[in-house]
Motif scaffolding. Structure first.
Motif, PDB file in Angstrom:
ATOM      1  N   ILE A   4     -34.022  18.818  19.199  1.00  0.00           N
ATOM      2  CA  ILE A   4     -32.599  18.679  19.737  1.00  0.00           C
ATOM      3  C   ILE A   4     -31.767  18.112  18.710  1.00  0.00           C
ATOM      4  O   ILE A   4     -31.902  17.320  17.919  1.00  0.00           O
ATOM      5  CB  ILE A   4     -32.499  17.487  20.847  1.00  0.00           C
ATOM      6  CG1 ILE A   4     -33.454  18.217  22.067  1.00  0.00           C
ATOM      7  CG2 ILE A   4     -31.090  17.662  21.621  1.00  0.00           C
ATOM      8  CD1 ILE A   4     -32.872  19.526  22.874  1.00  0.00           C
ATOM      9  N   LYS A   5     -30.492  18.980  18.415  1.00  0.00           N
ATOM     10  CA  LYS A   5     -29.517  18.734  17.190  1.00  0.00           C
ATOM     11  C   LYS A   5     -28.398  17.961  17.851  1.00  0.00           C
ATOM     12  O   LYS A   5     -27.675  18.435  18.938  1.00  0.00           O
ATOM     13  CB  LYS A   5     -29.200  19.805  16.654  1.00  0.00           C
ATOM     14  CG  LYS A   5     -28.309  19.274  15.227  1.00  0.00           C
ATOM     15  CD  LYS A   5     -28.375  20.859  14.408  1.00  0.00           C
ATOM     16  CE  LYS A   5     -27.531  20.432  12.991  1.00  0.00           C
ATOM     17  NZ  LYS A   5     -28.445  19.673  12.161  1.00  0.00           N
ATOM     18  N   ILE A   6     -28.180  16.546  17.470  1.00  0.00           N
ATOM     19  CA  ILE A   6     -27.129  15.756  17.962  1.00  0.00           C
ATOM     20  C   ILE A   6     -25.944  15.649  17.091  1.00  0.00           C
ATOM     21  O   ILE A   6     -26.105  15.363  15.741  1.00  0.00           O
ATOM     22  CB  ILE A   6     -27.714  14.438  18.260  1.00  0.00           C
ATOM     23  CG1 ILE A   6     -28.684  14.656  19.599  1.00  0.00           C
ATOM     24  CG2 ILE A   6     -26.643  13.491  18.842  1.00  0.00           C
ATOM     25  CD1 ILE A   6     -29.346  13.428  19.965  1.00  0.00           C
ATOM     26  N   LEU A   7     -24.631  15.608  17.702  1.00  0.00           N
ATOM     27  CA  LEU A   7     -23.574  15.262  16.689  1.00  0.00           C
ATOM     28  C   LEU A   7     -23.169  13.779  16.907  1.00  0.00           C
ATOM     29  O   LEU A   7     -22.702  13.627  18.222  1.00  0.00           O
ATOM     30  CB  LEU A   7     -22.298  16.407  16.947  1.00  0.00           C
ATOM     31  CG  LEU A   7     -20.864  16.149  16.496  1.00  0.00           C
ATOM     32  CD1 LEU A   7     -21.172  16.241  15.111  1.00  0.00           C
ATOM     33  CD2 LEU A   7     -19.858  16.608  17.086  1.00  0.00           C
ATOM     34  N   LEU A   8     -23.186  13.211  16.078  1.00  0.00           N
ATOM     35  CA  LEU A   8     -22.928  11.628  16.152  1.00  0.00           C
ATOM     36  C   LEU A   8     -21.530  11.189  15.570  1.00  0.00           C
ATOM     37  O   LEU A   8     -21.451  11.514  14.529  1.00  0.00           O
ATOM     38  CB  LEU A   8     -23.945  10.758  15.895  1.00  0.00           C
ATOM     39  CG  LEU A   8     -23.867   9.206  15.707  1.00  0.00           C
ATOM     40  CD1 LEU A   8     -23.560   8.759  17.248  1.00  0.00           C
ATOM     41  CD2 LEU A   8     -25.056   8.359  15.039  1.00  0.00           C
ATOM     42  N   ALA A   9     -20.406  10.795  16.201  1.00  0.00           N
ATOM     43  CA  ALA A   9     -19.322  10.416  15.662  1.00  0.00           C
ATOM     44  C   ALA A   9     -19.112   8.854  16.107  1.00  0.00           C
ATOM     45  O   ALA A   9     -18.939   8.584  17.146  1.00  0.00           O
ATOM     46  CB  ALA A   9     -17.999  11.227  16.301  1.00  0.00           C
ATOM     47  N   GLU A  10     -19.233   8.012  14.955  1.00  0.00           N
ATOM     48  CA  GLU A  10     -18.937   6.554  15.072  1.00  0.00           C
ATOM     49  C   GLU A  10     -18.312   6.129  13.832  1.00  0.00           C
ATOM     50  O   GLU A  10     -18.929   6.443  12.792  1.00  0.00           O
ATOM     51  CB  GLU A  10     -20.374   6.144  15.274  1.00  0.00           C
ATOM     52  CG  GLU A  10     -20.512   4.376  15.112  1.00  0.00           C
ATOM     53  CD  GLU A  10     -19.681   3.558  16.328  1.00  0.00           C
ATOM     54  OE1 GLU A  10     -18.680   2.945  15.571  1.00  0.00           O
ATOM     55  OE2 GLU A  10     -19.682   3.858  17.408  1.00  0.00           O
ATOM     56  N   ASP A  11     -17.152   5.247  14.003  1.00  0.00           N
ATOM     57  CA  ASP A  11     -16.462   5.027  12.570  1.00  0.00           C
ATOM     58  C   ASP A  11     -17.195   3.658  12.114  1.00  0.00           C
ATOM     59  O   ASP A  11     -16.969   3.087  10.951  1.00  0.00           O
ATOM     60  CB  ASP A  11     -15.082   4.745  13.015  1.00  0.00           C
ATOM     61  CG  ASP A  11     -14.924   3.567  14.007  1.00  0.00           C
ATOM     62  OD1 ASP A  11     -15.423   3.385  14.824  1.00  0.00           O
ATOM     63  OD2 ASP A  11     -13.638   2.656  13.595  1.00  0.00           O
ATOM     64  N   ASP A  12     -18.010   2.673  12.816  1.00  0.00           N
ATOM     65  CA  ASP A  12     -18.524   1.446  12.473  1.00  0.00           C
ATOM     66  C   ASP A  12     -19.807   2.053  11.518  1.00  0.00           C
ATOM     67  O   ASP A  12     -20.792   2.668  12.235  1.00  0.00           O
ATOM     68  CB  ASP A  12     -18.941   0.804  13.668  1.00  0.00           C
ATOM     69  CG  ASP A  12     -19.892  -0.578  13.248  1.00  0.00           C
ATOM     70  OD1 ASP A  12     -20.477  -0.509  12.242  1.00  0.00           O
ATOM     71  OD2 ASP A  12     -19.663  -1.510  13.934  1.00  0.00           O
TER      72      ASP A  12
END
Length: 229
Positions: A4-12
């Motif tokens: 499963i391919k996940i897009l993670l967007a997190e500025d920390d």
């Protein structure tokens, strides 16, 4: 088997790095981006199975990013990470296309549970999206016309009754998560909506009482289960 391919967007940066490493350890494939703009550029040229988006990000926030993702792909599941738990923010998240949200701080175990639950639901929804009838013991349920039939008897269901019964049928003999049902049908899982759902469960039990093989049971602390013995 393909990961499963996940897009993670997190500025920390610390949290983003930690989340990506955790997902990789748990056998997911994960790409991490520091802001919504970079995440979107990757999204349009890469196939992802799930998006995990922080709400408060520079350049492009999570709500804006989710709306843009939804314009490209209406089906991909989206989980929001948010430091806010205000009712308005939660509703805004679901309007933007969220499938679930996690309030910070959260444990890695909770994140894993939410990811796996959303993936399971998405697969079930894809498999059952076209299903226009369900057999429940000696009952037949037709969600498109909101009809429940038992022999020659017919019960016309309200929209919420039909939506709730469809969720129960899609999860037959398995636990239907209480919060998922609330967010799916009522949008918000607040106290009043929870009490409202209990009333609807009681109504469905009444409609299904003519077949002793069928029952809806409470699973303490989790949700409900439609059992067909």
């Amino acid at each position: 088997m393909q990961k499963i391919k996940i897009l993670l967007a997190e500025d920390d940066e610390n949290l983003g790095m930690l989340l990506r490493e955790y997902l990789l350890v748990k056998s997911f494939d994960a790409d991490w981006f520091i802001n919504g703009e970079k995440a979107y550029k990757s999204f349009v040229k890469t196939h992802y199975d799930l998006c995990i988006l922080d709400v408060m990000m520079p350049v492009k926030d999570g709500f804006t990013l989710a709306r843009e993702i939804r314009m490209t792909n209406a089906e991909i599941p989206i989980i929001f990470l948010t430091a806010k738990s205000l009712k308005e923010d939660v509703i805004e998240g679901f309007k933007a296309g969220a499938d679930d949200y996690i309030s910070k701080p959260f444990s890695m175990e909770e994140l894993l549970f939410r990811v796996e639950a959303v993936i399971r639901r998405t697969k079930k929804d894809a498999a059952g999206a076209q299903q226009n009838e369900y057999k429940i013991g000696d009952y037949m349920f037709y969600p498109n016309t909101q009809l429940l039939k038992f022999g020659n008897d017919e019960q016309k269901l309200t929209t919420k009754e039909a939506d709730l019964l469809k969720l129960l049928c899609a999860n037959k003999n398995m636990v239907l998560d209480r919060n998922f049902a609330l967010k799916t049908i009522w949008v918000d899982d607040n106290y009043f909506n929870a009490r409202s759902m209990d009333v609807y469960i009681a109504k469905l039990r009444k409609y299904l009482r003519d077949d002793p093989k069928v029952q809806i049971i409470n699973v303490h602390g989790k949700g409900f289960k439609l059992i067909e013995s």
